[in-house]
Design a protein around this motif. Sequence first.
Motif: not given
Length: 369
Positions: A120-122, A307-311, A326-333
């Motif tokens: 996901p890309i948010v 690669w965004v991974s933190d708030d 886009q990044g692990q914070s918002f969902g993996r593939a």
Amino acid sequence: RHAGTKMALVLRDCTEREMLIACERFLGALRDEVIETSVGPVSLSVNIGGVIYPSSVRTVADIMGACGSALDEARRAPVPTVQVYEPSIDMGAARQKNAFMAQEVVEAMRDRRMRLAYQPIVNAKTHEVAFHEALIRMIDADGKLVEAGAFVGVASRLGLIRRVDFAAMQLATETLTKYPDAVLSLNVTNETAVDPEWLSNLATAVDQNPHIAPRLIVEITESHAARNLEESIRFVRTIQDLGCRVAIDDFGAGYTSFANLKHLPVDLIKIDGMYVDDLANSVENQVFIRSLLDLAKTFSMEVVVEWVSDDETAALLKEWGVDYLQGQSFGRALVDTPWKLPEGADDDETEVLSSGEASTDSAMENALA
């Protein structure tokens, strides 16, 4: 034409000495040739890697791997040169591993074991999913999911990457057709970005299902855009003429001239994730991202940061006006499809790959053998 700017030749009944003589003639012919164009004369150069079959290698995959290794060695020389493959224990083991993976890729495409994973890309403001990046995956012979990093590099070196890109494109267009709520971005490699056949197949898919075009974003790499500007402009405009959008991936990785960006009418840029590392404390990364962001906004381009991974990082990027995160914070593939089928639609999986793709790989193997 093997891949990108690579050409492959088979010289029959040819000794190593005769091969070297022939290759030196190729080098000399190009070195002495000057091509006149509308913007002035252009000279060409070439590097050549070769292998003797069957004394040094046995299988088709070994041939291609050995030629690739020799070509890589030739490229390290300061001037255009010829390099003949020389077997070694380490190179032999690596080549064997590559050959195994290449065979896995060919069989996976033949047996319809290629899959897409959706990350996901948010929206940076709401954190609601705006679209998904479609990433190629493979199911190996044991039924295990194989990520792209394990096979895409091998596929590229052995001339299979365009087949992989074809599979990804066909799976993506099938997903968009099947799920009306799906919006996808899809990567194409540098080799595919110069392939008219890929564009022709995409045009056919859009012609058959016009509603998928506004929901597809095609991502080209920054390196390709910078090195082949005129070609990239044509590619971008062709994609947009079909009704799709275009993004530059890995933006800021070190190639694109800012002056060139105004000539590329892309819709989005994806800022390379290496600039997100420790963003809250890295003044250098902050300056760089904000500069890229200002540049993109000047040309009315939307911006994705990877690669965004933190708030804390997400909050900073939102404050600066980034459009998407886009990044692990918002969902993996994940390979599980995140959309629901329309009411009454068939729930059978659609995984059809064109017979032309499988036959192309077989034809290549047979011809080289």
